[in-house]
Scaffold this active site. Structure first.
Site, PDB file in Angstrom:
ATOM      1  N   GLU A   1       1.117  -1.196   0.050  1.00  6.55           N
ATOM      2  CA  GLU A   1      -0.004  -0.028   0.060  1.00  6.55           C
ATOM      3  C   GLU A   1       0.955   1.332   0.043  1.00  6.55           C
ATOM      4  O   GLU A   1       2.041   1.204   0.227  1.00  6.55           O
ATOM      5  CB  GLU A   1      -0.893  -0.119   1.218  1.00  6.55           C
ATOM      6  CG  GLU A   1      -0.147  -0.019   2.505  1.00  6.55           C
ATOM      7  CD  GLU A   1      -0.979   0.758   3.521  1.00  6.55           C
ATOM      8  OE1 GLU A   1      -1.561   2.034   3.388  1.00  6.55           O
ATOM      9  OE2 GLU A   1      -1.316   0.012   4.585  1.00  6.55           O
TER      10      GLU A   1
ATOM     11  N   LYS B   1      -3.061  -1.313  15.828  1.00  3.69           N
ATOM     12  CA  LYS B   1      -2.799  -0.444  16.936  1.00  3.69           C
ATOM     13  C   LYS B   1      -3.863  -0.487  17.902  1.00  3.69           C
ATOM     14  O   LYS B   1      -5.241  -0.261  17.562  1.00  3.69           O
ATOM     15  CB  LYS B   1      -2.462   0.843  16.507  1.00  3.69           C
ATOM     16  CG  LYS B   1      -1.287   0.833  15.744  1.00  3.69           C
ATOM     17  CD  LYS B   1      -0.841   2.587  15.436  1.00  3.69           C
ATOM     18  CE  LYS B   1       0.466   2.538  14.897  1.00  3.69           C
ATOM     19  NZ  LYS B   1       0.287   2.206  13.278  1.00  3.69           N
TER      20      LYS B   1
HETATM   21  N1  PSU Z   1      -2.880   1.941  10.621  1.00  4.68           N
HETATM   22  C1  PSU Z   1      -1.612   1.819  10.874  1.00  4.68           C
HETATM   23  N2  PSU Z   1      -0.678   2.594   9.822  1.00  4.68           N
HETATM   24  C2  PSU Z   1      -1.262   3.001   8.866  1.00  4.68           C
HETATM   25  C3  PSU Z   1      -2.797   2.687   8.691  1.00  4.68           C
HETATM   26  C4  PSU Z   1      -3.300   2.301   9.615  1.00  4.68           C
HETATM   27  O1  PSU Z   1      -0.811   1.557  11.871  1.00  4.68           O
HETATM   28  O2  PSU Z   1      -0.495   3.542   7.873  1.00  4.68           O
HETATM   29  C5  PSU Z   1      -3.313   3.472   7.425  1.00  4.68           C
HETATM   30  C6  PSU Z   1      -3.707   2.199   6.345  1.00  4.68           C
HETATM   31  O3  PSU Z   1      -3.455   2.666   5.040  1.00  4.68           O
HETATM   32  C7  PSU Z   1      -5.130   1.971   6.843  1.00  4.68           C
HETATM   33  C8  PSU Z   1      -5.593   3.101   7.023  1.00  4.68           C
HETATM   34  O4  PSU Z   1      -5.594   1.143   5.622  1.00  4.68           O
HETATM   35  O5  PSU Z   1      -4.432   3.882   7.668  1.00  4.68           O
HETATM   36  C9  PSU Z   1      -6.836   3.111   7.733  1.00  4.68           C
HETATM   37  O6  PSU Z   1      -7.390   4.530   7.783  1.00  4.68           O
HETATM   38  P1  PSU Z   1      -9.003   4.711   8.155  1.00  4.68           P
HETATM   39  O7  PSU Z   1      -9.040   4.449   9.467  1.00  4.68           O
HETATM   40  O8  PSU Z   1      -9.107   6.188   7.985  1.00  4.68           O
HETATM   41  O9  PSU Z   1      -9.726   3.920   7.289  1.00  4.68           O
END
Ligand code: PSU
Ligand code: MN
Length: 310
Positions: free
Chosen positions: A26, A161
């Site tokens: 990603e 996390k």
């Molecule tokens: N969690 C992490 N590092 C990240 C992300 C999530 O520890 O970089 C990023 C990933 O791309 C994940 C996104 O898909 O954040 C999720 O964001 P949201 O909660 O806005 O969907």
């Protein structure tokens, strides 16, 4: 592959045509998850790790409106340098960015979509999004979970996390029928640490067994993906008390500043990095590399079992 909106690099195209293993990666982690220049350096190391495991890396992003699987070094540098200027793109953002010819950094959800369009089954990243703490009132549930329920791509991550409510995240995945597989562990990992206090559904000890599960999942015609939880190596874990304290502080800062929606995850990541004096970044890099290695091995194993196209 003849999809009008899709652009697959020559290297990835060749691998797919010759039926060689490919691992999707990603780009939100590059543009929003780490500071420049460590983000670029890490993205390139992750690609190298996938190669060393015997697979071809396909870093995904939206480049000038094209859903792109497989980026050039210059494109990775662009994402890394521009950072937060590149919109974070989840499922709901794709049509807009494509129609406007803009760039976008793909999340887990949108990388799964690109991987699926390209014909890639395995995807390695750091952590997935999930059900946020307080979701009962904010309704903040990452689109990543819904994507895992509907798109047939397996995601290798170091869990999620504890900025999230991990219990509710796992409940959601269960409801949506997404298998959560622990690689050599019964514990669901909490990103910076190997254990979250929650368990996984199944513990499997080899890439071959994981590939067999995925093969069965898809040959049974299930449309969704699977979550492979690969704990951060012991030596690179962060101290659990330090993380708890740091996350509490980061969440309080987000609350104070009224940060919500798609901005919350990048905000919390940067804040945690700042509060740990950069130690969280080193852990983050190590666990991504570790996931790239396992992703490569699972892609190789799945390839060897020749998944019947369903
Ligand atoms: N969690 C992490 N590092 C990240 C992300 C999530 O520890 O970089 C990023 C990933 O791309 C994940 C996104 O898909 O954040 C999720 O964001 P949201 O909660 O806005 O969907
Ligand atoms: Mn969200």
């Amino acid at each position: 592959m003849s999809n009008l909106y899709l652009s697959i690099s020559l290297e990835v195209q060749a691998a797919l045509q010759e039926n060689r293993p490919v691992v999707a990666l990603e780009s939100t982690i590059i543009a929003h998850g780490m500071p420049f220049p460590r983000n670029v350096e890490t993205a390139l190391r992750v690609e190298k790790m996938v190669r060393e495991a015997g697979a071809t890396p396909a870093t995904c992003a939206i480049i000038s409106g094209k859903l792109s699987a497989g980026l050039s070094t210059a494109e990775i540098e662009l994402l890394g340098k521009e950072g937060a200027n590149i919109p974070k793109a989840s499922r709901r953002d794709l049509a807009y960015l494509v129609s406007q010819g803009k760039h976008g950094a793909t999340t887990v959800a949108s990388t799964m979509i690109l991987a699926h369009l390209a014909g890639i089954r395995i995807f390695a990243t750091g952590g997935i999004g999930g059900v946020h703490r307080g979701a009962a009132t904010t309704m903040d549930i990452s689109a990543d979970l819904q994507e895992l329920a509907q798109t047939p791509v397996a995601v290798v991550s170091a869990g999620a996390k504890s900025i999230l409510d991990l219990g509710l995240t796992l409940e959601y995945l269960e409801t949506m029928g997404v298998p959560v597989i622990g690689y050599r562990t019964n514990a669901f990992p909490a990103f910076y640490s190997a254990r979250s206090g929650f368990g996984v559904d199944f513990c499997l000890d080899s890439a071959t067994e994981i590939a067999s599960l995925l093969k069965a999942h898809w040959e049974l015609n299930f449309q969704g993906g699977a979550l492979i939880a690969n704990p951060v190596p012991e030596a690179h874990q962060l101290d659990a008390d330090l993380i708890e304290k740091t996350i509490a502080e980061a969440l309080a800062a987000a609350e104070r500043l009224g940060i919500r929606g798609k901005a919350i995850t990048p905000f919390l990541l940067a804040k945690i990095e700042n509060l740990t004096g950069g130690r969280s970044l080193e852990t983050n890099i190590e666990l991504v590399l570790n996931n790239a290695r396992l992703g490569g091995a699972v892609a190789v194993a799945l390839n060897a079992q020749s998944l019947r196209q369903v």
